[in-house]
Scaffold this active site. Structure first.
Site, short mmCIF file in Angstrom:
data_model
loop_
_atom_site.label_atom_id
_atom_site.label_comp_id
_atom_site.label_asym_id
_atom_site.label_seq_id
_atom_site.Cartn_x
_atom_site.Cartn_y
_atom_site.Cartn_z
N GLY A 55 0.83 -1.20 0.00
CA GLY A 55 0.00 0.00 0.00
C GLY A 55 0.86 1.24 0.00
N GLY B 236 0.80 5.67 0.95
CA GLY B 236 0.15 6.76 1.66
C GLY B 236 0.88 8.06 1.42
N GLY C 266 4.55 7.57 3.04
CA GLY C 266 5.41 6.45 2.79
C GLY C 266 4.72 5.35 2.03
N VAL D 165 4.34 0.96 1.90
CA VAL D 165 4.45 -0.23 2.73
C VAL D 165 4.75 -1.43 1.83
CG1 VAL D 165 3.32 -1.71 4.42
CG2 VAL D 165 2.83 0.74 4.40
N LYS E 230 7.34 -0.17 6.41
CA LYS E 230 6.92 1.14 5.95
C LYS E 230 8.15 1.98 5.67
CE LYS E 230 3.99 5.11 7.16
NZ LYS E 230 3.07 5.68 8.17
N ASP F 10 -6.10 10.59 12.80
CA ASP F 10 -6.31 10.15 11.41
C ASP F 10 -7.03 8.80 11.40
OD1 ASP F 10 -6.25 10.42 8.70
OD2 ASP F 10 -4.21 9.64 8.46
#
Length: 866
Positions: free
Chosen positions: A581, A583, A586, A588, A605, A701
């Protein structure tokens, strides 16, 4: 009258007896597969309708008319694969095709679904279905044909030029060649045909064993298994140039093996590769012609064809055309990297291997049969792989015999002592095949000189001496084989000095006596010491026993995060290639790292962005998640602070984020009970951050992407890059900070009070608001921001209107949920998203409401902020 009664009684008795016999025959037929041929005057295959499914039960398969081929699950060791089996006899079953051999084996609770969109496997009850193959157009039916081809039909003839999708091992899709429906003129004495890629391909003759499907003019083939071979091609099947066959791991293990057979375009060669190597390990060496297809005829003839109609036989097998036996042929790339042609005699229920490519007597001449730092030797005609001296098998569970050093060899560049004091050379005789690995060659008179030349060369780790030539070798060593007729000596450089020559017999005897006496004295002393220690422990240190246990536990449990070097993470993640994934701060990746005594799959990460931003994110996550240790908080396993690189290592959550599940189509979402359990687990994790952690934390978040799901469906809170610590004297008070979060989940007080870089009063109630949005999105399976864009109305306002109108059923998108459970979740979500922060409940109360310990109050009817 009496005669009539007797006749009636006899008639009913006979009818009852016949029905009993028929029922018994049908019951026996349902328990086993019929191996005898059916009536050849009825060549139509049984149709498989959309919506059909099979399970792992032995009697659950899609079977061809003659009963010789079956599509469905087949068992191996500890699980099941999906594929096609050939039933040669009641005791011999051959797997001729495997769907997705890259997947792990399915459990006994799995079931297979044929839908109009594709073929899917559900691994277990309530699990998410895994696509094996997807179709580009709607399917109407399917058939398991008697030539071993599983075909899927669509109703629209316009789809004939379209493509179907196959899910590859990498998870991407590739185009499959379209096909044309079988002609309706097929009969028991005719042949069926199809046109693929503009080339007419003959299909097996229609017979009791090889039937054809009678299709209508509106049918078209949109997918077939013949276009996606695994390790085998069958009679009337072909392999286009540029395609591969991949061997299975073993005769009883059809997961991906270690060899590939490639048929390149523009020639007439078959090239054999190792799965993990780009170097060919065998080439048939054929040349001439521009051949496009590798064909296996229904008569067992293996040949190449070109677009111009030229043909070239590549096997020495000549079938007996005079025999009346019905044969089925298959060509399989076996697990030992040999391409073999098999003939199955159906009436005799027998199998015979009739040809091999390459045809070699010594299996060890197959260069890729053994792994690195090993050599091949024949044992009773069978190839076995052995490690060279000083090496051991890397993994007993692996199909590849790779070997590693038993003892590390130090670098000799900065040695102060002579090399002979640090290393020694061990001999291995009659090893051939390593000559092309040499990086240097010396002309020397004796083997001792060759051994010393490698011993004193820091770059040399092995040497081969043959015909007064000394070949220096580096690691890894490959392609070695034991050949008693090869007059060579191979030297391996190993750690440790060479042992001294045998000492005189008398001196050895003295040493043996001394060793025995020393051992006896040592054992006696240790017995006394152990007895004294036990006595001291029980009589002198009894009061410290509890503290001792705690100290012992602290030594054995790996609680604190450990440091990893960047090189460890780079190798463990395979050069950071498997992305899980991305974001804002960063990316992952998945990695396999040594933690404790085993290799553990983890999530890494890798922070990016400006230098200061990456450092700030790294410091925030390390400072905050390092303080949190809870069942519903993702666990921090380690970190890397190596130069400019900032990486954080977490436990791997195999099912991804909550967002991957709640925004899926209705049939693929988790059950309501599971969704409610995930919401409860997330609430417990947030409550721990607010009230139970050593230092109170505001996450800032909370969103579905930051709620991760483990393999057992446990939910955990993740991503603490924006989190803030509350001072000890703040408790639940607000803190002044820059507003942060994701659009659609930020509390109204943050959006209203912040302009540019101004600071806002933010409390833990901001997390409560974000959690409330997650609850409402879970109920509606829609994102807040998407609802705003479509309806110009917030998700909160839409839910409040449905609640006020007593129309909650409109929110659930057709999902089945109990009305009291739905009303409770709606009320909790509306309470959490109130505009006034002080009116929102604390997370402790939210957890108790979800658990049913306290009643859920009715939310106010005040409007919500858009």
């Amino acid at each position: 009258m009496l005669l009539t009664n007797r006749l009636l009684l006899l008639f009913f008795f006979r009818a009852f007896w016949m029905k009993t016999i028929v029922d018994e025959v049908q019951a026996q037929a349902s328990k086993s597969i019929t191996y005898s041929a059916l009536n050849p005057n009825n060549p139509v295959e049984p149709a498989i309708t959309v919506g059909s499914s099979v399970t792992t039960d032995d009697n659950s398969s899609w079977i061809s008319s003659s009963g010789h081929f079956a599509f469905g699950f087949y068992g191996e060791s500890d699980g099941f694969f999906v594929g096609i089996q050939l039933f040669v006899s009641p005791i011999e079953t051959v797997v001729v095709w495997t769907a997705r051999p890259d997947l792990k084996r399915f459990s006994k609770d799995a079931f297979l679904n044929f839908t109009d969109e594709g073929i899917f496997v559900t691994p277990e009850k309530e699990a998410v279905a895994i696509p094996l193959f997807k179709f580009s157009s709607k399917a109407t039916s399917a058939n398991m044909l008697d030539n071993g081809n599983f075909v899927v039909f669509g109703s629209d003839i316009s789809n004939i030029s379209g493509t179907s999708e196959v899910v590859l091992a990498t998870g991407v899709t590739a185009a499959a060649k379209p096909g044309v429906a079988y002609g309706s003129s097929c009969s028991s004495s005719s042949r069926c045909s199809s046109t693929v890629g503009g080339t007419y391909k003959s299909i097996r003759s229609c017979s009791a064993y090889t039937r054809c499907r009678a299709s209508t003019s509106s049918d078209s083939i949109i997918w077939r298994s013949f276009d996606f071979p695994s390790d085998t091609i069958l009679g009337d099947q072909y392999l286009p140039c540029g395609s591969n066959l991949t061997s299975s791991a073993g005769e009883k293990d059809h997961s991906i093996g270690k060899y590939i057979l490639n048929f390149p375009c523009g020639g007439a060669s078959l090239i054999f590769y190792g799965l993990k190597s780009s170097r060919d390990v065998w080439d048939t060496g054929a040349s001439g012609g521009d051949y496009n297809y590798l064909n296996l005829g229904d008569d067992g003839r293996l040949y190449l064809t070109s677009s111009g109609g030229n043909e070239k036989d590549i096997s020495d097998y000549k079938p007996n055309k005079n025999t009346s036996d019905v044969m089925i042929y298959r060509a399989t790339l076996d697990s030992d990297n040999i391409f073999r042609l098999y003939a199955h005699n159906l009436p005799d229920k027998s199998t015979k291997m009739v040809n091999e490519i390459p045809n070699i007597r010594d299996s060890c001449q197959n260069k890729g049969i053994c792994g690195v730092n090993s050599y091949c030797m024949l044992v009773y005609g069978n190839a076995e792989c052995k490690c060279v001296p000083g090496f051991e098998i890397m993994s007993r569970d692996s199909q590849v015999t790779d070997c590693r050093r038993i003892k590390t060899v130090p670098s000799c560049v900065n040695l102060t002592n002579s090399a002979a004091a640090v290393f020694h050379m061990e001999e291995l005789n009659n090893i051939a095949g390593m000559e092309n690995l040499a990086y240097g060659e010396l002309s020397l008179a004796s083997r001792e000189e060759c051994s010393n030349a490698c011993l004193n060369d820091c770059n040399c780790y092995a040497a081969s001496f043959i015909d007064q030539k000394c070949l220096k070798l580096k690691l890894p060593l490959t392609s070695g084989r034991k050949d008693d007729n090869h007059p060579s000596v191979t030297f391996m450089k190993l750690a440790g000095a060479q042992s001294d020559p045998a000492e005189p017999k008398t001196r050895r005897e003295v040493c043996i006596v001394a060793i025995i006496l020393s051992a006896a004295a040592t054992i006696s002393i240790w017995i006394v010491v152990i007895a004294a220690f036990i006595g001291a422990y029980w009589f002198l240190f009894r009061k410290f026993r509890e503290e001792w246990r705690k100290w012992e536990l602290a030594l054995t449990e790996e609680i604190a995060p450990r440091y990893f070097s960047y090189e460890e993470l780079r190798k463990g993640s395979n050069e950071f290639k498997q992305v899980l994934g991305k974001g804002g701060y960063g990316t992952v990746f998945r990695a396999d790292l040594p933690i404790g005594d085993s290799t553990v799959a983890v999530a890494v990460k890798k922070l990016h962005g400006a230098e200061m931003e990456g450092e700030r994110e790294f410091q925030a996550e390390m400072r905050l998640i390092g303080r949190a240790y809870h069942a519903n908080i993702v666990r921090l396993l380690g970190f890397c602070h190596d130069g400019p690189s900032r990486l954080i290592i977490y436990e791997l959550m195999l099912r991804g984020s909550f967002a991957n599940h709640i925004f899926e189509s209705r049939g693929r979402r988790p059950s309501w009970e599971r969704r409610a359990a995930i919401l409860l687990a997330a609430a417990r994790g947030i409550h721990y951050l607010h009230c139970e952690c050593e230092t109170k934390i505001i996450h800032r978040d909370i969103k579905p992407e930051n709620i991760l799901i483990a393999e057992d469906w446990t939910a955990k809170i993740a991503d603490f890059g924006l989190a803030k610590l509350l001072n000890k004297n703040q408790m639940r008070a607000a803190t002044r900070t820059l507003a942060a979060g994701t659009e659609g989940y930020v509390a109204p007080e943050c959006e209203r009070e912040v302009a540019g870089s101004e600071e806002a009063q933010v409390s833990e109630k901001a997390d409560v608001y974000s959690y409330g949005i997650v609850v409402l999105e879970t109920i509606c399976s829609k994102r807040n921001r998407e609802v705003k864009e479509l309806r110009k109305l917030s998700l909160c306002e839409m839910v409040r209107e449905s609640y006020a109108a007593n129309e909650l059923w409109k929110l659930v998108d057709g999902d089945e949920v109990a009305a009291p459970e739905l009303e409770k979740l709606v009320k909790i979500g509306l309470l959490c998203v109130q505009e006034d922060p002080n009116a929102r409940p604390v997370m402790e109360d939210v957890v108790m409401m979800l658990e049913g310990d306290i009643d859920v109050p009715t939310p106010p009817s005040a409007p919500f902020s858009l």
